[in-house]
Design a protein around this motif. Structure first.
Motif, PDB file in Angstrom:
ATOM      1  N   ARG A 142       8.444  -6.095  -4.359  1.00 32.66           N
ATOM      2  CA  ARG A 142       8.855  -7.230  -3.526  1.00 32.66           C
ATOM      3  C   ARG A 142       8.132  -7.242  -2.183  1.00 32.66           C
ATOM      4  N   ASP A 143       8.138  -6.120  -1.495  1.00 33.50           N
ATOM      5  CA  ASP A 143       7.552  -6.036  -0.164  1.00 33.50           C
ATOM      6  C   ASP A 143       6.164  -5.416  -0.212  1.00 33.50           C
ATOM      7  N   GLN A 144       5.494  -5.479   0.915  1.00 29.76           N
ATOM      8  CA  GLN A 144       4.090  -5.081   0.983  1.00 29.76           C
ATOM      9  C   GLN A 144       3.846  -3.637   0.561  1.00 29.76           C
ATOM     10  N   PHE A 145       4.697  -2.727   0.991  1.00 29.90           N
ATOM     11  CA  PHE A 145       4.460  -1.316   0.698  1.00 29.90           C
ATOM     12  C   PHE A 145       5.441  -0.764  -0.346  1.00 29.90           C
ATOM     13  N   ASP A 146       5.835  -1.619  -1.294  1.00 26.99           N
ATOM     14  CA  ASP A 146       6.672  -1.189  -2.411  1.00 26.99           C
ATOM     15  C   ASP A 146       5.815  -0.523  -3.486  1.00 26.99           C
ATOM     16  N   ALA A 147       6.430   0.361  -4.250  1.00 24.78           N
ATOM     17  CA  ALA A 147       5.753   1.011  -5.368  1.00 24.78           C
ATOM     18  C   ALA A 147       6.734   1.179  -6.522  1.00 24.78           C
ATOM     19  N   VAL A 148       6.230   1.015  -7.735  1.00 26.96           N
ATOM     20  CA  VAL A 148       6.978   1.296  -8.963  1.00 26.96           C
ATOM     21  C   VAL A 148       6.169   2.323  -9.740  1.00 26.96           C
ATOM     22  N   VAL A 149       6.797   3.436 -10.116  1.00 28.32           N
ATOM     23  CA  VAL A 149       6.045   4.524 -10.738  1.00 28.32           C
ATOM     24  C   VAL A 149       6.477   4.717 -12.187  1.00 28.32           C
ATOM     25  N   GLY A 150       5.530   5.216 -13.009  1.00 27.04           N
ATOM     26  CA  GLY A 150       5.814   5.515 -14.400  1.00 27.04           C
ATOM     27  C   GLY A 150       6.699   6.740 -14.542  1.00 27.04           C
ATOM     28  N   SER A 151       7.233   6.934 -15.731  1.00 26.65           N
ATOM     29  CA  SER A 151       8.188   8.013 -15.970  1.00 26.65           C
ATOM     30  C   SER A 151       7.574   9.389 -15.755  1.00 26.65           C
ATOM     31  N   VAL A 152       6.296   9.564 -16.142  1.00 27.80           N
ATOM     32  CA  VAL A 152       5.646  10.868 -15.965  1.00 27.80           C
ATOM     33  C   VAL A 152       5.433  11.164 -14.486  1.00 27.80           C
ATOM     34  N   VAL A 153       4.993  10.156 -13.751  1.00 28.48           N
ATOM     35  CA  VAL A 153       4.782  10.335 -12.306  1.00 28.48           C
ATOM     36  C   VAL A 153       6.082  10.755 -11.645  1.00 28.48           C
ATOM     37  N   ALA A 154       7.176  10.068 -11.984  1.00 28.92           N
ATOM     38  CA  ALA A 154       8.468  10.383 -11.376  1.00 28.92           C
ATOM     39  C   ALA A 154       8.923  11.791 -11.740  1.00 28.92           C
ATOM     40  N   ARG A 155       8.745  12.165 -12.997  1.00 28.18           N
ATOM     41  CA  ARG A 155       9.225  13.478 -13.434  1.00 28.18           C
ATOM     42  C   ARG A 155       8.412  14.613 -12.814  1.00 28.18           C
ATOM     43  N   GLU A 156       7.078  14.507 -12.895  1.00 27.20           N
ATOM     44  CA  GLU A 156       6.237  15.619 -12.448  1.00 27.20           C
ATOM     45  C   GLU A 156       6.206  15.745 -10.926  1.00 27.20           C
ATOM     46  N   ILE A 197       1.071   6.075 -14.257  1.00 26.04           N
ATOM     47  CA  ILE A 197       0.506   5.225 -13.216  1.00 26.04           C
ATOM     48  C   ILE A 197       1.518   5.022 -12.093  1.00 26.04           C
ATOM     49  N   ALA A 198       1.012   4.978 -10.862  1.00 22.12           N
ATOM     50  CA  ALA A 198       1.819   4.555  -9.710  1.00 22.12           C
ATOM     51  C   ALA A 198       1.360   3.151  -9.338  1.00 22.12           C
ATOM     52  N   PHE A 199       2.227   2.183  -9.569  1.00 22.17           N
ATOM     53  CA  PHE A 199       1.907   0.781  -9.275  1.00 22.17           C
ATOM     54  C   PHE A 199       2.345   0.457  -7.850  1.00 22.17           C
ATOM     55  N   VAL A 200       1.453  -0.162  -7.092  1.00 22.44           N
ATOM     56  CA  VAL A 200       1.789  -0.561  -5.727  1.00 22.44           C
ATOM     57  C   VAL A 200       1.570  -2.055  -5.586  1.00 22.44           C
ATOM     58  N   SER A 201       2.241  -2.623  -4.605  1.00 22.68           N
ATOM     59  CA  SER A 201       2.085  -4.047  -4.338  1.00 22.68           C
ATOM     60  C   SER A 201       0.621  -4.364  -4.027  1.00 22.68           C
ATOM     61  N   LEU A 202       0.110  -5.441  -4.623  1.00 25.83           N
ATOM     62  CA  LEU A 202      -1.288  -5.796  -4.411  1.00 25.83           C
ATOM     63  C   LEU A 202      -1.562  -6.068  -2.935  1.00 25.83           C
ATOM     64  N   ASN A 203      -0.610  -6.697  -2.255  1.00 25.34           N
ATOM     65  CA  ASN A 203      -0.794  -6.938  -0.824  1.00 25.34           C
ATOM     66  C   ASN A 203      -0.860  -5.633  -0.039  1.00 25.34           C
ATOM     67  N   GLY A 204      -0.037  -4.660  -0.434  1.00 17.91           N
ATOM     68  CA  GLY A 204      -0.092  -3.355   0.203  1.00 17.91           C
ATOM     69  C   GLY A 204      -1.389  -2.635  -0.089  1.00 17.91           C
ATOM     70  N   PHE A 205      -1.881  -2.790  -1.313  1.00 16.82           N
ATOM     71  CA  PHE A 205      -3.164  -2.184  -1.692  1.00 16.82           C
ATOM     72  C   PHE A 205      -4.279  -2.694  -0.799  1.00 16.82           C
ATOM     73  N   TYR A 206      -4.268  -4.021  -0.532  1.00 16.25           N
ATOM     74  CA  TYR A 206      -5.300  -4.607   0.325  1.00 16.25           C
ATOM     75  C   TYR A 206      -5.109  -4.214   1.789  1.00 16.25           C
ATOM     76  N   ALA A 207      -3.869  -3.880   2.166  1.00 17.81           N
ATOM     77  CA  ALA A 207      -3.605  -3.521   3.561  1.00 17.81           C
ATOM     78  C   ALA A 207      -4.070  -2.116   3.903  1.00 17.81           C
ATOM     79  N   VAL A 208      -4.389  -1.314   2.874  1.00 18.82           N
ATOM     80  CA  VAL A 208      -4.859   0.051   3.114  1.00 18.82           C
ATOM     81  C   VAL A 208      -6.246   0.000   3.743  1.00 18.82           C
ATOM     82  N   ALA A 209      -6.413   0.735   4.811  1.00 17.81           N
ATOM     83  CA  ALA A 209      -7.687   0.743   5.529  1.00 17.81           C
ATOM     84  C   ALA A 209      -8.824   1.175   4.611  1.00 17.81           C
ATOM     85  N   GLY A 210      -9.893   0.389   4.583  1.00 15.85           N
ATOM     86  CA  GLY A 210     -11.061   0.735   3.791  1.00 15.85           C
ATOM     87  C   GLY A 210     -11.083   0.102   2.417  1.00 15.85           C
ATOM     88  N   HIS A 211     -10.002  -0.578   2.014  1.00 15.92           N
ATOM     89  CA  HIS A 211      -9.980  -1.215   0.699  1.00 15.92           C
ATOM     90  C   HIS A 211     -10.631  -2.592   0.718  1.00 15.92           C
TER      91      HIS A 211
END
Length: 453
Positions: A142-156, A197-211
């Protein structure tokens, strides 16, 4: 007494040899069942309907690499597409849904791939009629710096809703970005690469310096993409000023959750690929709009549209198919060896049983009856061994399924069945008949007087 009853009695008299021979048959069948079911599981993972979209649109290049990087997250992406192209594509009248994905960086903990996307990615699903599901308490991007992670990412990584992480920029200038993303959702296991996979908001991805790309380079890339000559000198400077009046000024840092940071112009944004679902043609059969739309894209200058089914089937045939064929050959050899074991077992028993056979003949048994008893013994031995092997193979799958899921995150149906298994028992019975013929013919030809003498 029936032939089968006589055969069963004879096998019980040689219980140890019969058990060992039947065990070899059971193990061979269990191995073959295991190979077939493993191949079925892998085929399902690489299945032609393993995607929820019709086409993958990406930059010109190797279509197989585009599918590998987009669907399986294997290898580097071909290149990138301008974000402006995605905005144009999603408005195309033949496009029902277009979802952008941008690859780059990894999580600081665990080194899991980062994918920038939008919430529609999860609504589209990870396979045909296979929607993504979130664990209780989470929500989508929903928001700029939101992330949704896969089950393996969350577990490990030991992450849950509320966990925070930073992105690691790999390469020669490896460093950790300052921006902090917050996990707002954890996906339930899918048995696909999405689990890692760690999924992040596309807007947040673009907000990262250097992207973002340098503005001058982005302007000329977009012009070349559209078949226009690049700008230079004052013309380029004027276009830069028009797009971003603040270009050249210090826009501040991107530290932490700084939502007031400079907004990256769309022309500087890129996507790695676009997942496209083509609008239905209403025919109820194959959607003829899909190949027509793909041809339209491929005839353009900078993009290609790939139907993911064809490369997936090619990968499946080259890698999975060859491995499966090799394992089937080894399994078949084991079953043949089991048949040889039946032959040796019956042949070795003939010397001890010639007197018994002679008595049967003296009591009126015909030569054909004696041959039938020998063949029946082999059939019973192979039939019971084959049934035990089928039960053993499926029993092991039921036990191993949760272990496989825990170690590999591959979703395994513990009650999977391959139709080829239906041919196993008839094949074994045929093998038993062949294995019993030679020792059976010896019994058939045995002379009663010599055997009783």
């Amino acid at each position: 007494m029936s032939l089968l009853a006589i055969a069963w009695k004879n096998l019980r008299q040689r219980s140890l040899a019969s058990f060992l021979t039947g065990l070899s048959v059971a193990l061979g069948v269990a191995l073959m069942v295991g190979v077939w079911l493993t191949a079925k599981i892998v085929n399902d993972a690489f299945g032609a309907r393993s995607t929820a979209y019709d086409l993958i649109v990406g930059p010109k290049g190797d279509p197989t690499q585009l599918v590998l990087s987009t669907v399986f997250h294997i290898g580097a992406p071909v290149e990138n597409l301008p974000f402006l192209y995605y905005q144009e594509l999603k408005e195309h009248p033949d496009v029902e849904e277009a979802v952008p994905v941008a690859f780059g960086d990894t999580t600081q903990e665990g080194g899991f791939p980062i994918v920038g996307t939008v919430s529609r990615y999860f609504k589209m699903g990870y396979g045909y009629q296979k929607p993504f599901k979130l664990r209780a308490g989470g929500h989508g991007l929903r928001d700029q710096f939101d992330a949704v992670v896969g089950s393996v990412v969350a577990r490990e990584n030991g992450w849950g809703v509320g966990s925070e992480f930073k992105l690691l920029h790999a390469g020669d200038d490896e460093h950790v970005h300052d921006e902090i993303f917050t996990v707002v959702g954890v996906l339930t296991p899918t048995g696909t690469p999405n689990d890692r996979i760690a999924f992040v908001s596309l807007n947040g991805f673009y907000a990262v310096a250097g992207h973002e790309k340098p503005l001058e380079e982005s302007i000329n890339q977009w012009r070349r993409f559209n078949g226009q000559d690049p700008l230079e000198g004052e013309a380029l400077a004027a276009e830069v000023k028009r797009i971003d009046p603040h270009a050249g000024h210090d826009h501040g840092s991107h530290d932490g959750h700084d939502h007031g940071a400079h907004v990256t112009p769309d022309i500087q944004k890129e996507v790695t690929s676009i997942l496209v679902r083509v609008a239905s043609d209403g025919s109820g059969g194959g959607n003829v709009r899909v190949p027509l739309f793909a041809t339209e894209i491929n005839n353009g200058l900078g993009a290609q549209a790939v139907n993911p089914i064809r490369p997936i089937l090619r990968i499946q045939k080259v890698f999975v198919g060859n491995l499966r064929n090799t394992l089937v050959v080894f399994s078949a050899v084991i079953v043949v060896v089991s048949g040889i074991g039946i032959f040796v077992s019956i042949t070795n028993s003939m010397s001890e049983r010639l007197r018994e056979i002679a008595i049967m003949r003296a009591l009126g048994a015909r030569r054909g009856t004696v041959l039938s008893v020998i063949v029946a013994e082999a059939v019973v031995l192979c039939g019971l061994g084959g049934a035990a092997g089928l039960a053993l193979g499926h029993g092991l799958l039921i036990v191993a399924a949760p272990l496989i899921r825990a170690k590999t995150d591959l979703l395994v149906d513990p009650y999977a069945f391959d139709p080829q298994e239906l041919f196993l028992v008839p094949l074994l019975i045929g093998l038993a008949v062949v294995a019993a013929l030679l020792p059976g013919l010896r019994a058939y030809r045995a002379d009663v007087a010599d055997s009783l003498g």
